[in-house]
Design a protein around this motif. Structure first.
Motif, mmCIF file in Angstrom:
data_model
loop_
_atom_site.group_PDB
_atom_site.id
_atom_site.type_symbol
_atom_site.label_atom_id
_atom_site.label_comp_id
_atom_site.label_asym_id
_atom_site.label_seq_id
_atom_site.Cartn_x
_atom_site.Cartn_y
_atom_site.Cartn_z
ATOM 1 N N ILE A 4 0.839 -1.200 0.000
ATOM 2 C CA ILE A 4 0.000 0.000 0.000
ATOM 3 C C ILE A 4 0.871 1.247 0.000
ATOM 4 O O ILE A 4 1.902 1.310 0.681
ATOM 5 C CB ILE A 4 -0.929 -0.028 1.226
ATOM 6 C CG1 ILE A 4 -1.904 -1.202 1.122
ATOM 7 C CG2 ILE A 4 -1.690 1.296 1.369
ATOM 8 C CD1 ILE A 4 -2.706 -1.435 2.380
ATOM 9 N N ASN A 5 0.455 2.243 -0.762
ATOM 10 C CA ASN A 5 1.125 3.548 -0.827
ATOM 11 C C ASN A 5 2.644 3.405 -0.925
ATOM 12 O O ASN A 5 3.403 3.965 -0.130
ATOM 13 C CB ASN A 5 0.754 4.406 0.384
ATOM 14 C CG ASN A 5 1.150 5.865 0.188
ATOM 15 O OD1 ASN A 5 1.230 6.356 -0.935
ATOM 16 N ND2 ASN A 5 1.389 6.559 1.288
ATOM 17 N N THR A 6 3.047 2.653 -1.911
ATOM 18 C CA THR A 6 4.464 2.376 -2.136
ATOM 19 C C THR A 6 4.802 2.681 -3.598
ATOM 20 O O THR A 6 4.019 2.382 -4.501
ATOM 21 C CB THR A 6 4.777 0.904 -1.819
ATOM 22 O OG1 THR A 6 4.465 0.657 -0.436
ATOM 23 C CG2 THR A 6 6.239 0.581 -2.061
ATOM 24 N N THR A 30 1.171 3.186 -5.349
ATOM 25 C CA THR A 30 -0.117 2.511 -5.188
ATOM 26 C C THR A 30 -1.027 3.366 -4.300
ATOM 27 O O THR A 30 -0.588 4.349 -3.688
ATOM 28 C CB THR A 30 0.083 1.128 -4.549
ATOM 29 O OG1 THR A 30 0.894 1.275 -3.373
ATOM 30 C CG2 THR A 30 0.752 0.168 -5.515
ATOM 31 N N SER A 31 -2.298 2.998 -4.240
ATOM 32 C CA SER A 31 -3.265 3.773 -3.450
ATOM 33 C C SER A 31 -3.003 3.646 -1.956
ATOM 34 O O SER A 31 -2.413 2.658 -1.489
ATOM 35 C CB SER A 31 -4.691 3.297 -3.758
ATOM 36 O OG SER A 31 -5.016 3.541 -5.104
ATOM 37 N N THR A 57 -0.609 3.797 5.675
ATOM 38 C CA THR A 57 0.710 3.266 5.349
ATOM 39 C C THR A 57 1.571 4.335 4.675
ATOM 40 O O THR A 57 1.111 5.040 3.772
ATOM 41 C CB THR A 57 0.579 2.042 4.427
ATOM 42 O OG1 THR A 57 -0.250 1.052 5.068
ATOM 43 C CG2 THR A 57 1.926 1.440 4.107
ATOM 44 N N ASN A 58 2.814 4.432 5.122
ATOM 45 C CA ASN A 58 3.802 5.327 4.499
ATOM 46 C C ASN A 58 3.298 6.767 4.370
ATOM 47 O O ASN A 58 3.521 7.441 3.367
ATOM 48 C CB ASN A 58 4.205 4.797 3.119
ATOM 49 C CG ASN A 58 4.907 3.454 3.199
ATOM 50 O OD1 ASN A 58 5.513 3.118 4.209
ATOM 51 N ND2 ASN A 58 4.820 2.670 2.133
ATOM 52 N N ILE A 59 2.645 7.251 5.415
ATOM 53 C CA ILE A 59 2.028 8.575 5.356
ATOM 54 C C ILE A 59 3.070 9.688 5.250
ATOM 55 O O ILE A 59 2.755 10.813 4.841
ATOM 56 C CB ILE A 59 1.119 8.794 6.595
ATOM 57 C CG1 ILE A 59 0.209 10.005 6.401
ATOM 58 C CG2 ILE A 59 1.942 8.907 7.862
ATOM 59 C CD1 ILE A 59 -0.783 9.863 5.300
ATOM 60 N N THR A 60 4.329 9.394 5.569
ATOM 61 C CA THR A 60 5.373 10.427 5.508
ATOM 62 C C THR A 60 6.116 10.446 4.178
ATOM 63 O O THR A 60 7.074 11.214 4.020
ATOM 64 C CB THR A 60 6.390 10.213 6.646
ATOM 65 O OG1 THR A 60 6.999 8.927 6.501
ATOM 66 C CG2 THR A 60 5.713 10.323 7.998
ATOM 67 N N THR A 61 5.700 9.633 3.218
ATOM 68 C CA THR A 61 6.426 9.563 1.951
ATOM 69 C C THR A 61 5.753 10.407 0.879
ATOM 70 O O THR A 61 4.532 10.512 0.814
ATOM 71 C CB THR A 61 6.517 8.111 1.453
ATOM 72 O OG1 THR A 61 5.198 7.589 1.242
ATOM 73 C CG2 THR A 61 7.251 7.244 2.451
ATOM 74 N N ASN A 109 -2.219 9.549 -1.684
ATOM 75 C CA ASN A 109 -0.996 8.742 -1.704
ATOM 76 C C ASN A 109 0.227 9.597 -2.019
ATOM 77 O O ASN A 109 0.154 10.831 -2.099
ATOM 78 C CB ASN A 109 -1.143 7.569 -2.676
ATOM 79 C CG ASN A 109 -1.141 8.013 -4.142
ATOM 80 O OD1 ASN A 109 -1.061 9.200 -4.447
ATOM 81 N ND2 ASN A 109 -1.225 7.051 -5.038
ATOM 82 N N GLY A 110 1.363 8.932 -2.214
ATOM 83 C CA GLY A 110 2.610 9.662 -2.428
ATOM 84 C C GLY A 110 2.659 10.482 -3.691
ATOM 85 O O GLY A 110 3.489 11.387 -3.817
ATOM 86 N N ASP A 111 1.771 10.180 -4.636
ATOM 87 C CA ASP A 111 1.668 10.989 -5.856
ATOM 88 C C ASP A 111 0.708 12.164 -5.685
ATOM 89 O O ASP A 111 0.505 12.930 -6.639
ATOM 90 C CB ASP A 111 1.187 10.121 -7.028
ATOM 91 C CG ASP A 111 2.239 9.135 -7.489
ATOM 92 O OD1 ASP A 111 3.428 9.505 -7.498
ATOM 93 O OD2 ASP A 111 1.877 7.990 -7.826
#
Length: 232
Positions: A4-6, A30-31, A57-61, A109-111
């Protein structure tokens, strides 16, 4: 399965008629998770702190983040918006007492692409705590009692104010009971059937539009008037 979110990178190759290849790398996230529920802390008469009830997931990226919105009546547009946050939680302040507010939580997400929105969530602010009592219409057999401070929006939802006579108790059949007003929507209780020149003790409790107790004031005392002696 992808995480997720990667961020994942894909390499794309294209060949021309001469068999010469050109390639380009494309990186996409990813979402991210959608907020599933809302939770609240630090709710007061004039503020609400709201959280998404699940982890991200990965909220800091990258451009990942959570957005909290307070909506206008009808829920169609926001009247106040948090920044996109990497920490879960936001406090809305300067709110009105005992008032329902509608909120919305979005995640991206990261995008920077919004993956999901949680709508239809609302919360009442708390109601005032009674600070004391005022009295009027005191006679030999009745006392009319009010909360000494204003209580907001008593007519809204399950809001109410409860007056109780905690002393002396009243005999009802074979039981001693506490007479009460029941939950009412006006800041006044005319309590009758009392005895002359007798001290009575009261308690006042308030609740907001979703029945959360705002506060209680106890130990409020008042005497009825003394009876006038009959003249000979």
């Amino acid at each position: 399965l992808l995480d997720i979110n990667t961020a994942y990178t894909r390499k794309i190759q294209a060949f021309n008629s001469g068999g010469v290849a050109t390639s380009a790398a494309v990186t996409k996230y990813t979402s991210i998770e959608t907020a599933s529920i809302a939770t609240y802390e630090g709710v007061a008469t004039n503020e609400v702190t709201i959280y998404a009830g699940n982890n991200f997931t990965n909220i800091t990226t990258g451009l990942s983040g959570i957005l909290f919105e307070k909506l206008r009546p009808g829920g169609l547009s926001s009247s106040e918006t948090s920044p996109w946050r990497r920490n879960n939680g936001y406090t809305f302040s300067s709110l009105s007492t005992n008032t329902q507010y509608d909120f919305r939580i979005s995640s991206r997400n990261g995008d920077g692409i919004i993956s999901g929105v949680l709508d239809g969530i609302n919360r009442f602010t708390l109601i005032e705590t009674p600070l004391g009592a005022t009295y009027e219409g005191v006679t030999t057999n009745s006392i009319t009692i009010h909360s000494s401070n204003d209580i907001s929006n008593l007519v809204t939802g399950e809001s109410g104010i409860l007056f109780e006579r905690t002393s002396p108790l009243m005999l009802s059949g074979s039981d001693w009971v506490i007479p009460t007003s029941g939950w009412i929507k006006t800041n006044t209780w005319a309590h009758s059937g009392l005895s002359p020149n007798k001290q009575y003790t009261f308690k006042i409790t308030t609740r907001n539009g979703t029945s959360e107790i705002g506060g209680t004031k106890e130990g409020l005392t008042k005497y009825t008037l003394a009876a006038i002696p009959n003249t000979p």
